[in-house]
Design a protein around this motif. Structure first.
Motif, PDB file in Angstrom:
ATOM      1  N   GLU A 153      35.751  32.196  51.515  1.00  0.00           N
ATOM      2  CA  GLU A 153      36.737  32.117  50.302  1.00  0.00           C
ATOM      3  C   GLU A 153      37.127  32.884  49.455  1.00  0.00           C
ATOM      4  N   GLY A 154      36.581  33.964  48.740  1.00  0.00           N
ATOM      5  CA  GLY A 154      37.300  35.520  48.492  1.00  0.00           C
ATOM      6  C   GLY A 154      38.255  35.865  49.237  1.00  0.00           C
ATOM      7  N   ARG A 155      38.254  35.969  50.626  1.00  0.00           N
ATOM      8  CA  ARG A 155      39.211  36.354  51.478  1.00  0.00           C
ATOM      9  C   ARG A 155      40.945  35.084  51.087  1.00  0.00           C
ATOM     10  N   ALA A 156      39.984  34.103  51.701  1.00  0.00           N
ATOM     11  CA  ALA A 156      41.222  32.911  51.102  1.00  0.00           C
ATOM     12  C   ALA A 156      41.501  32.930  49.991  1.00  0.00           C
ATOM     13  N   ASP A 157      41.435  33.228  49.192  1.00  0.00           N
ATOM     14  CA  ASP A 157      41.856  32.972  47.628  1.00  0.00           C
ATOM     15  C   ASP A 157      42.648  33.952  47.380  1.00  0.00           C
ATOM     16  N   LEU A 158      42.258  35.619  48.102  1.00  0.00           N
ATOM     17  CA  LEU A 158      43.248  36.855  48.263  1.00  0.00           C
ATOM     18  C   LEU A 158      44.275  36.343  49.363  1.00  0.00           C
ATOM     19  N   ARG A 159      44.495  35.297  49.985  1.00  0.00           N
ATOM     20  CA  ARG A 159      45.486  35.103  51.623  1.00  0.00           C
ATOM     21  C   ARG A 159      46.389  34.506  50.054  1.00  0.00           C
ATOM     22  N   ALA A 160      45.322  32.840  49.736  1.00  0.00           N
ATOM     23  CA  ALA A 160      46.813  32.664  49.049  1.00  0.00           C
ATOM     24  C   ALA A 160      47.188  32.837  47.693  1.00  0.00           C
ATOM     25  N   GLY A 161      46.787  33.763  47.156  1.00  0.00           N
ATOM     26  CA  GLY A 161      47.342  34.358  46.035  1.00  0.00           C
ATOM     27  C   GLY A 161      48.324  35.431  46.574  1.00  0.00           C
ATOM     28  N   SER A 166      51.635  35.053  44.796  1.00  0.00           N
ATOM     29  CA  SER A 166      52.500  36.050  43.846  1.00  0.00           C
ATOM     30  C   SER A 166      54.115  36.190  44.880  1.00  0.00           C
ATOM     31  N   ALA A 167      54.384  36.173  46.274  1.00  0.00           N
ATOM     32  CA  ALA A 167      55.436  36.464  46.638  1.00  0.00           C
ATOM     33  C   ALA A 167      56.430  35.101  46.534  1.00  0.00           C
ATOM     34  N   ALA A 168      56.221  34.235  46.628  1.00  0.00           N
ATOM     35  CA  ALA A 168      56.582  32.972  46.056  1.00  0.00           C
ATOM     36  C   ALA A 168      56.873  33.083  44.711  1.00  0.00           C
ATOM     37  N   ALA A 169      56.213  33.200  43.577  1.00  0.00           N
ATOM     38  CA  ALA A 169      56.481  32.885  42.144  1.00  0.00           C
ATOM     39  C   ALA A 169      57.613  34.147  42.279  1.00  0.00           C
ATOM     40  N   ASN A 170      57.351  35.721  43.185  1.00  0.00           N
ATOM     41  CA  ASN A 170      58.524  37.193  42.426  1.00  0.00           C
ATOM     42  C   ASN A 170      59.403  36.841  42.886  1.00  0.00           C
ATOM     43  N   PRO A 204      59.286  41.164  33.378  1.00  0.00           N
ATOM     44  CA  PRO A 204      58.750  42.621  32.927  1.00  0.00           C
ATOM     45  C   PRO A 204      57.994  43.300  34.230  1.00  0.00           C
ATOM     46  N   GLU A 205      57.202  42.625  34.403  1.00  0.00           N
ATOM     47  CA  GLU A 205      55.952  42.368  35.788  1.00  0.00           C
ATOM     48  C   GLU A 205      55.721  41.753  36.685  1.00  0.00           C
ATOM     49  N   PRO A 206      56.106  41.588  37.870  1.00  0.00           N
ATOM     50  CA  PRO A 206      55.480  41.096  38.967  1.00  0.00           C
ATOM     51  C   PRO A 206      54.838  40.517  38.890  1.00  0.00           C
ATOM     52  N   TYR A 207      54.225  39.434  39.367  1.00  0.00           N
ATOM     53  CA  TYR A 207      53.579  38.420  38.992  1.00  0.00           C
ATOM     54  C   TYR A 207      52.249  39.315  40.742  1.00  0.00           C
ATOM     55  N   GLN A 208      50.838  39.392  40.516  1.00  0.00           N
ATOM     56  CA  GLN A 208      50.048  40.386  41.503  1.00  0.00           C
ATOM     57  C   GLN A 208      49.461  38.753  42.163  1.00  0.00           C
ATOM     58  N   PRO A 209      48.506  39.149  43.024  1.00  0.00           N
ATOM     59  CA  PRO A 209      47.716  37.982  44.232  1.00  0.00           C
ATOM     60  C   PRO A 209      46.966  37.948  42.681  1.00  0.00           C
ATOM     61  N   SER A 210      46.369  38.587  42.682  1.00  0.00           N
ATOM     62  CA  SER A 210      45.377  37.865  41.309  1.00  0.00           C
ATOM     63  C   SER A 210      45.351  37.530  40.246  1.00  0.00           C
TER      64      SER A 210
END
Length: 93
Positions: free
Chosen positions: A29-37, A41-45, A52-58
């Protein structure tokens, strides 16, 4: 599957191999959360107003993996023992 069931099916050597593999290429699940993040973040940016600062996966990960705490090593063995007793057992020396 419980640990007892797991050990009934595989031996400790195979379990150690899986643990080593997980350290090289994590799964779960930790790796799945990273992939989803990353995707979120790509969609949000993409194409939005200048941020001011781009969204990060975290920013999109509900449970961030913690880095292990670094050990506290004191020069004085008595102070080291007192620290361990306080941290582990809640005892003041």
């Amino acid at each position: 599957m419980t640990v007892r069931q797991l050990l009934a099916v595989i031996d400790s050597a195979e379990l150690a191999e899986w643990m080593a593999f997980d350290r090289i290429d994590p799964f779960g699940e930790g790796r799945a959360d990273l992939r989803a993040g990353i995707i979120a973040s790509a969609a949000a940016n993409h194409g939005s107003v200048a941020l001011p600062e781009p969204y990060q996966p975290s920013h999109f990960m509900p449970f961030l993996p913690r880095e292990p705490d670094k050990p506290v090593l004191l020069d004085d063995p008595q102070k080291q023992s007192a620290l361990i007793l306080t941290a582990v057992f809640g005892r003041k020396v």
